[in-house]
Scaffold this motif. Structure first.
Motif, PDB file in Angstrom:
ATOM      1  N   GLY A   9       0.662  -1.295  -0.112  1.00 20.40           N
ATOM      2  CA  GLY A   9      -0.118  -0.039  -0.108  1.00 20.40           C
ATOM      3  C   GLY A   9       1.015   1.145   0.214  1.00 20.40           C
ATOM      4  N   GLY A  10       0.334   2.445  -0.227  1.00 18.06           N
ATOM      5  CA  GLY A  10       0.733   3.497  -0.161  1.00 18.06           C
ATOM      6  C   GLY A  10       0.088   4.818  -0.702  1.00 18.06           C
ATOM      7  N   LEU A  11       0.806   5.691  -1.113  1.00 13.84           N
ATOM      8  CA  LEU A  11       0.157   6.958  -1.637  1.00 13.84           C
ATOM      9  C   LEU A  11       0.405   7.005  -3.287  1.00 13.84           C
ATOM     10  CD1 LEU A  11      -1.298   9.807  -1.578  1.00 13.84           C
ATOM     11  CD2 LEU A  11       1.275  10.842  -1.003  1.00 13.84           C
ATOM     12  N   SER A  17      -0.572   3.314 -10.631  1.00 14.10           N
ATOM     13  CA  SER A  17      -0.700   1.851 -10.433  1.00 14.10           C
ATOM     14  C   SER A  17      -0.243   1.472  -8.923  1.00 14.10           C
ATOM     15  CB  SER A  17      -0.049   0.987 -11.364  1.00 14.10           C
ATOM     16  OG  SER A  17      -0.928   1.243 -12.595  1.00 14.10           O
ATOM     17  N   LEU A  18      -0.525   0.511  -8.273  1.00 12.54           N
ATOM     18  CA  LEU A  18      -0.135  -0.392  -7.256  1.00 12.54           C
ATOM     19  C   LEU A  18      -0.310  -1.725  -7.316  1.00 12.54           C
ATOM     20  CD1 LEU A  18      -1.210   2.041  -4.059  1.00 12.54           C
ATOM     21  CD2 LEU A  18       1.352   1.787  -5.016  1.00 12.54           C
ATOM     22  N   ARG A  19       0.652  -2.660  -6.670  1.00 12.13           N
ATOM     23  CA  ARG A  19       0.350  -3.842  -6.756  1.00 12.13           C
ATOM     24  C   ARG A  19       0.590  -4.386  -5.066  1.00 12.13           C
ATOM     25  NH1 ARG A  19       3.240  -9.443  -8.777  1.00 12.13           N
ATOM     26  NH2 ARG A  19       4.893  -8.956  -6.994  1.00 12.13           N
ATOM     27  N   VAL A  93      -8.667   1.300   3.216  1.00 12.75           N
ATOM     28  CA  VAL A  93      -7.872   0.003   3.803  1.00 12.75           C
ATOM     29  C   VAL A  93      -8.274  -0.975   2.877  1.00 12.75           C
ATOM     30  CG1 VAL A  93      -7.236  -1.108   5.763  1.00 12.75           C
ATOM     31  CG2 VAL A  93      -7.416   1.447   6.056  1.00 12.75           C
ATOM     32  N   TYR A  94      -7.161  -1.938   2.442  1.00 19.37           N
ATOM     33  CA  TYR A  94      -7.360  -2.911   1.856  1.00 19.37           C
ATOM     34  C   TYR A  94      -7.020  -4.059   2.573  1.00 19.37           C
ATOM     35  CZ  TYR A  94      -8.371  -0.250  -2.486  1.00 19.37           C
ATOM     36  OH  TYR A  94      -8.705   0.366  -3.600  1.00 19.37           O
ATOM     37  N   TYR A  95      -7.968  -5.181   2.721  1.00 19.99           N
ATOM     38  CA  TYR A  95      -7.699  -6.273   3.556  1.00 19.99           C
ATOM     39  C   TYR A  95      -7.667  -7.721   2.845  1.00 19.99           C
ATOM     40  CZ  TYR A  95      -9.202  -3.114   7.342  1.00 19.99           C
ATOM     41  OH  TYR A  95      -9.324  -2.247   8.151  1.00 19.99           O
ATOM     42  N   THR A 104     -12.839 -18.063   7.934  1.00 20.68           N
ATOM     43  CA  THR A 104     -12.326 -16.836   7.345  1.00 20.68           C
ATOM     44  C   THR A 104     -11.342 -16.377   8.110  1.00 20.68           C
ATOM     45  OG1 THR A 104     -14.508 -16.500   6.229  1.00 20.68           O
ATOM     46  CG2 THR A 104     -13.147 -14.740   6.564  1.00 20.68           C
ATOM     47  N   VAL A 105     -10.296 -16.071   7.595  1.00 18.01           N
ATOM     48  CA  VAL A 105      -9.146 -15.273   8.230  1.00 18.01           C
ATOM     49  C   VAL A 105      -8.979 -13.917   7.468  1.00 18.01           C
ATOM     50  CG1 VAL A 105      -6.689 -15.347   8.693  1.00 18.01           C
ATOM     51  CG2 VAL A 105      -8.251 -17.535   8.605  1.00 18.01           C
ATOM     52  N   TRP A 106      -8.666 -12.944   8.246  1.00 15.10           N
ATOM     53  CA  TRP A 106      -8.345 -11.551   7.720  1.00 15.10           C
ATOM     54  C   TRP A 106      -6.894 -11.095   8.154  1.00 15.10           C
ATOM     55  CZ3 TRP A 106     -11.712  -9.014   4.732  1.00 15.10           C
ATOM     56  CH2 TRP A 106     -13.106  -9.525   4.862  1.00 15.10           C
ATOM     57  N   GLY A 107      -6.239 -10.381   7.306  1.00 12.82           N
ATOM     58  CA  GLY A 107      -5.035  -9.688   7.403  1.00 12.82           C
ATOM     59  C   GLY A 107      -5.384  -8.268   8.246  1.00 12.82           C
ATOM     60  N   GLN A 108      -4.341  -7.632   8.730  1.00  7.51           N
ATOM     61  CA  GLN A 108      -4.317  -6.580   9.247  1.00  7.51           C
ATOM     62  C   GLN A 108      -4.788  -5.163   8.356  1.00  7.51           C
ATOM     63  OE1 GLN A 108      -1.585  -7.688   8.218  1.00  7.51           O
ATOM     64  NE2 GLN A 108      -0.583  -5.747   7.293  1.00  7.51           N
ATOM     65  N   GLY A 109      -4.696  -5.305   7.280  1.00  5.97           N
ATOM     66  CA  GLY A 109      -5.017  -4.477   6.269  1.00  5.97           C
ATOM     67  C   GLY A 109      -3.821  -3.386   5.890  1.00  5.97           C
ATOM     68  N   THR A 110      -3.961  -2.838   4.636  1.00  6.16           N
ATOM     69  CA  THR A 110      -2.743  -1.911   4.126  1.00  6.16           C
ATOM     70  C   THR A 110      -3.608  -0.687   3.604  1.00  6.16           C
ATOM     71  OG1 THR A 110      -0.748  -1.767   2.847  1.00  6.16           O
ATOM     72  CG2 THR A 110      -2.682  -3.130   2.005  1.00  6.16           C
ATOM     73  N   GLN A 111      -2.915   0.581   3.909  1.00  3.63           N
ATOM     74  CA  GLN A 111      -3.752   1.802   3.525  1.00  3.63           C
ATOM     75  C   GLN A 111      -3.270   2.108   2.176  1.00  3.63           C
ATOM     76  OE1 GLN A 111      -5.915   3.930   5.221  1.00  3.63           O
ATOM     77  NE2 GLN A 111      -6.359   4.866   3.157  1.00  3.63           N
TER      78      GLN A 111
END
Length: 116
Positions: A9-11, A17-19, A93-95, A104-111
């Motif tokens: 994640g980022g600005l 584009s971002l991956r 925030v992308y999870y 179901t398991v979730w990650g902590q997220g990335t902005q």
């Protein structure tokens, strides 16, 4: 136990584009479908994209079709989200999400922030 760790994640400026990457670790033998969700401030969490265990089935939220691509590398236990033509409304925030032995398991997220 399975842990999911997102990164990438980022600005980014509009049109950029971002991956994103999500690496699974732990008891991964039961790892099945994986997905990306996002949540903007004041909004409900929404599905962005999901992919089947073998990678042959994918589907996308209407707002990202044609711009985002989900993929996975089962050798690395990692799922990716390639995001192109980013818009300010993609800011969230992308999870990462995974189904493991039916749970179901979730990650902590990335902005992800899309702004000029």
């Amino acid at each position: 136990q399975v842990q999911l760790v997102e990164s990438g994640g980022g600005l980014v400026q509009p049109g950029g584009s971002l991956r994103l990457s999500c690496a699974a670790s732990g008891s991964i033998s039961g790892l099945n479908g994986m997905a990306w969700y996002r949540q903007a401030p004041g909004e409900q969490r929404e599905l962005v994209a999901r992919i089947s265990r073998g990678g042959s089935f994918t589907n996308y939220g209407d707002s990202v079709k044609g711009r985002f691509t989900i993929s996975r590398d089962n050798d690395k236990n990692t799922v990716y989200l390639q995001m192109n033509s980013l818009k300010p409304e993609d800011t969230a925030v992308y999870y990462c999400n995974a189904v493991v032995y039916g749970s179901t398991v979730w990650g902590q997220g990335t902005q992800v922030t899309v702004s000029s």
